[in-house]
Design a protein around this motif. Sequence first.
Motif, PDB file in Angstrom:
ATOM      1  N   ARG A   1       0.868  -1.080  -0.136  1.00 50.23           N
ATOM      2  CA  ARG A   1      -0.105  -0.106  -0.005  1.00 50.23           C
ATOM      3  C   ARG A   1       0.789   1.418   0.097  1.00 50.23           C
ATOM      4  O   ARG A   1       0.682   2.266  -0.672  1.00 50.23           O
ATOM      5  CB  ARG A   1      -0.857   0.026   1.157  1.00 50.23           C
ATOM      6  CG  ARG A   1      -2.153  -1.242   1.197  1.00 50.23           C
ATOM      7  CD  ARG A   1      -2.809  -0.955   2.408  1.00 50.23           C
ATOM      8  NE  ARG A   1      -3.585  -2.336   2.290  1.00 50.23           N
ATOM      9  CZ  ARG A   1      -3.294  -3.294   3.033  1.00 50.23           C
ATOM     10  NH1 ARG A   1      -2.388  -3.440   3.810  1.00 50.23           N
ATOM     11  NH2 ARG A   1      -4.221  -4.472   3.127  1.00 50.23           N
ATOM     12  N   ARG A   2       1.909   1.272   0.680  1.00 48.56           N
ATOM     13  CA  ARG A   2       2.729   2.458   0.937  1.00 48.56           C
ATOM     14  C   ARG A   2       3.254   2.431  -0.444  1.00 48.56           C
ATOM     15  O   ARG A   2       3.575   3.754  -0.966  1.00 48.56           O
ATOM     16  CB  ARG A   2       3.872   2.039   1.702  1.00 48.56           C
ATOM     17  CG  ARG A   2       4.839   3.468   2.123  1.00 48.56           C
ATOM     18  CD  ARG A   2       6.037   3.111   3.234  1.00 48.56           C
ATOM     19  NE  ARG A   2       6.487   1.716   3.040  1.00 48.56           N
ATOM     20  CZ  ARG A   2       7.764   1.588   2.361  1.00 48.56           C
ATOM     21  NH1 ARG A   2       8.184   2.669   1.758  1.00 48.56           N
ATOM     22  NH2 ARG A   2       8.370   0.361   2.261  1.00 48.56           N
ATOM     23  N   VAL A   3       3.716   1.407  -1.324  1.00 47.64           N
ATOM     24  CA  VAL A   3       4.622   1.669  -2.538  1.00 47.64           C
ATOM     25  C   VAL A   3       3.455   2.220  -3.783  1.00 47.64           C
ATOM     26  O   VAL A   3       3.774   3.047  -4.207  1.00 47.64           O
ATOM     27  CB  VAL A   3       4.755   0.366  -2.903  1.00 47.64           C
ATOM     28  CG1 VAL A   3       5.578   0.563  -4.399  1.00 47.64           C
ATOM     29  CG2 VAL A   3       5.960  -0.118  -2.058  1.00 47.64           C
ATOM     30  N   ILE A   4       2.220   1.750  -3.445  1.00 44.46           N
ATOM     31  CA  ILE A   4       1.314   2.116  -4.426  1.00 44.46           C
ATOM     32  C   ILE A   4       0.888   3.650  -4.270  1.00 44.46           C
ATOM     33  O   ILE A   4       0.531   4.160  -5.345  1.00 44.46           O
ATOM     34  CB  ILE A   4      -0.060   1.266  -4.415  1.00 44.46           C
ATOM     35  CG1 ILE A   4       0.126  -0.255  -4.761  1.00 44.46           C
ATOM     36  CG2 ILE A   4      -1.123   1.807  -4.960  1.00 44.46           C
ATOM     37  CD1 ILE A   4      -0.830  -1.412  -4.585  1.00 44.46           C
ATOM     38  N   THR A   5       0.657   4.089  -2.932  1.00 42.12           N
ATOM     39  CA  THR A   5       0.201   5.515  -2.896  1.00 42.12           C
ATOM     40  C   THR A   5       1.533   6.386  -3.438  1.00 42.12           C
ATOM     41  O   THR A   5       1.287   7.676  -3.492  1.00 42.12           O
ATOM     42  CB  THR A   5       0.018   5.945  -1.305  1.00 42.12           C
ATOM     43  OG1 THR A   5       1.381   5.486  -0.698  1.00 42.12           O
ATOM     44  CG2 THR A   5      -0.873   5.056  -0.668  1.00 42.12           C
ATOM     45  N   LYS A   6       2.614   6.068  -3.745  1.00 47.16           N
ATOM     46  CA  LYS A   6       3.843   6.847  -4.181  1.00 47.16           C
ATOM     47  C   LYS A   6       3.498   7.254  -5.826  1.00 47.16           C
ATOM     48  O   LYS A   6       3.957   8.072  -6.338  1.00 47.16           O
ATOM     49  CB  LYS A   6       4.949   6.308  -4.141  1.00 47.16           C
ATOM     50  CG  LYS A   6       5.643   6.188  -2.508  1.00 47.16           C
ATOM     51  CD  LYS A   6       6.932   5.663  -2.519  1.00 47.16           C
ATOM     52  CE  LYS A   6       7.378   5.412  -1.329  1.00 47.16           C
ATOM     53  NZ  LYS A   6       8.708   4.952  -0.904  1.00 47.16           N
ATOM     54  N   VAL A   7       2.763   6.227  -6.578  1.00 41.98           N
ATOM     55  CA  VAL A   7       2.460   6.530  -7.930  1.00 41.98           C
ATOM     56  C   VAL A   7       1.439   7.406  -8.279  1.00 41.98           C
ATOM     57  O   VAL A   7       0.313   7.541  -7.703  1.00 41.98           O
ATOM     58  CB  VAL A   7       1.995   5.196  -8.258  1.00 41.98           C
ATOM     59  CG1 VAL A   7       1.831   5.005 -10.196  1.00 41.98           C
ATOM     60  CG2 VAL A   7       3.101   3.756  -7.971  1.00 41.98           C
ATOM     61  N   LYS A   8       1.870   8.177  -8.890  1.00 40.83           N
ATOM     62  CA  LYS A   8       1.135   9.445  -9.521  1.00 40.83           C
ATOM     63  C   LYS A   8       0.416   8.911 -10.756  1.00 40.83           C
ATOM     64  O   LYS A   8       0.813   8.539 -11.847  1.00 40.83           O
ATOM     65  CB  LYS A   8       1.630  10.696  -9.881  1.00 40.83           C
ATOM     66  CG  LYS A   8       0.927  11.915 -10.142  1.00 40.83           C
ATOM     67  CD  LYS A   8       1.822  13.139 -10.213  1.00 40.83           C
ATOM     68  CE  LYS A   8       0.801  14.164 -10.599  1.00 40.83           C
ATOM     69  NZ  LYS A   8       1.549  15.659 -11.251  1.00 40.83           N
ATOM     70  N   VAL A   9      -1.139   8.999 -10.611  1.00 42.28           N
ATOM     71  CA  VAL A   9      -1.974   8.621 -11.622  1.00 42.28           C
ATOM     72  C   VAL A   9      -2.480   9.890 -12.562  1.00 42.28           C
ATOM     73  O   VAL A   9      -3.094  10.512 -11.828  1.00 42.28           O
ATOM     74  CB  VAL A   9      -2.929   7.627 -11.025  1.00 42.28           C
ATOM     75  CG1 VAL A   9      -3.818   7.288 -12.467  1.00 42.28           C
ATOM     76  CG2 VAL A   9      -2.347   6.276 -10.470  1.00 42.28           C
ATOM     77  N   THR A  10      -2.304   9.968 -13.752  1.00 44.54           N
ATOM     78  CA  THR A  10      -2.846  10.936 -14.541  1.00 44.54           C
ATOM     79  C   THR A  10      -3.911  10.438 -15.406  1.00 44.54           C
ATOM     80  O   THR A  10      -3.630   9.306 -16.238  1.00 44.54           O
ATOM     81  CB  THR A  10      -1.695  11.718 -15.346  1.00 44.54           C
ATOM     82  OG1 THR A  10      -1.320  10.782 -16.230  1.00 44.54           O
ATOM     83  CG2 THR A  10      -0.767  12.353 -14.381  1.00 44.54           C
ATOM     84  N   PRO A  11      -5.117  10.976 -15.417  1.00 47.93           N
ATOM     85  CA  PRO A  11      -6.086  10.241 -16.434  1.00 47.93           C
ATOM     86  C   PRO A  11      -5.949  10.481 -17.894  1.00 47.93           C
ATOM     87  O   PRO A  11      -5.121  11.681 -18.162  1.00 47.93           O
ATOM     88  CB  PRO A  11      -7.361  11.306 -16.010  1.00 47.93           C
ATOM     89  CG  PRO A  11      -6.735  12.571 -15.445  1.00 47.93           C
ATOM     90  CD  PRO A  11      -5.574  12.249 -14.908  1.00 47.93           C
ATOM     91  N   LYS A  12      -6.346   9.423 -18.533  1.00 44.29           N
ATOM     92  CA  LYS A  12      -5.887   9.446 -20.207  1.00 44.29           C
ATOM     93  C   LYS A  12      -6.740  10.700 -20.873  1.00 44.29           C
ATOM     94  O   LYS A  12      -7.802  10.723 -20.399  1.00 44.29           O
ATOM     95  CB  LYS A  12      -6.012   8.253 -20.777  1.00 44.29           C
ATOM     96  CG  LYS A  12      -5.309   7.277 -20.117  1.00 44.29           C
ATOM     97  CD  LYS A  12      -5.410   5.788 -20.934  1.00 44.29           C
ATOM     98  CE  LYS A  12      -4.510   4.798 -20.521  1.00 44.29           C
ATOM     99  NZ  LYS A  12      -4.720   3.511 -21.296  1.00 44.29           N
TER     100      LYS A  12
END
Length: 51
Positions: free
Chosen positions: A17-28
């Motif tokens: 969970r800690r690793v996933i929260t670091k990923v910045k997701v931008t909408p397509k």
Amino acid sequence: MIAVLIAEMSVQGLDYRRVITKVKVTPKKPRGRAKRGHFGGYPQVVLDLGA
């Protein structure tokens, strides 16, 4: 593949969970004729049949 990696991280005692929260997701951005709220846009012309 992702599910396997997350499961293995959990087995190894790693906090995925800690690793996933670091990923910045931008909408397509929509491409082609797609319009917001309509899957694939309007591929056919709407005919006025006088109904």
